[in-house]
Motif scaffolding. Sequence first.
Motif: not given
Length: 273
Positions: A45-65
Amino acid sequence: MESVARRLKELFVPIHEVAYMADEPTEELQALGYEGYWPGYFAARSAPLGNVPAEVVDALFYNFVPGEVAACIPSVWETATPEAVLAARERGCVTALRRILGDLADTPAIARSAELAMRAALYAPMEGRFLYAGLRSLPVPEEPLARLWHAATLLREHRGDGHTTALVAAGIDGQESHVLQALYSGMKPREFGRLDPLTDAQLEEVINGLRIRGLVDNEAQFTPAGRTLRTEIETLTDTLAAPAYECLEPHEIDQLIADLTPVAQKLKAASPF
């Protein structure tokens, strides 16, 4: 009356969600070396963003613990590249669609709906839609069934980015959004699967935050204010998704609904969710 954006959401989301509910995409990702379900999920799901930090993925996915994303990102990229993951995900999703849809997979309706859906998917505004923008940077498949899945994924993530905007504007965080969805679905919060990672104490803290704001009552059920806010969030989400479909004429929207209705019905019947 149900809005066009809401009606089409009900038809596009099942197409996109074969990525999560069917075996073939998971098997393709595991063939790359991912063990279990979640590493492949976060990678794909995050692959379209490339290799970005966890903080970026967490912010965009929004609802993970907190901590769930960081358990997989960026370590998943030690197993495979984003490009390899994207190819595996698409391959698995198209295989799953072909299996579930059977003879319907190669009909003129699929080719027709793929073109209409892709037109809408590429017409949607990109501003502020970061996950959608990442998907927009990818090449568009030529094969009709793959093209339809890609269009459905673009439209789903465009809507998802807008939904996050609506939640942020309403002051609802990711775990609170799960509680509201559970209540809307007639479930107790603890019965809602995406809340499983929370301990009982953590879940009670989330519910208590909603209670303090008058959105749920002492029995952890909607108050009138909570139900109203949830409706307002969904309405704003529909409003933010609507511009994608402004490029389609009314008869084209009718055609898209007619073509996708049997597709969605088959996919929903096959879904374990």
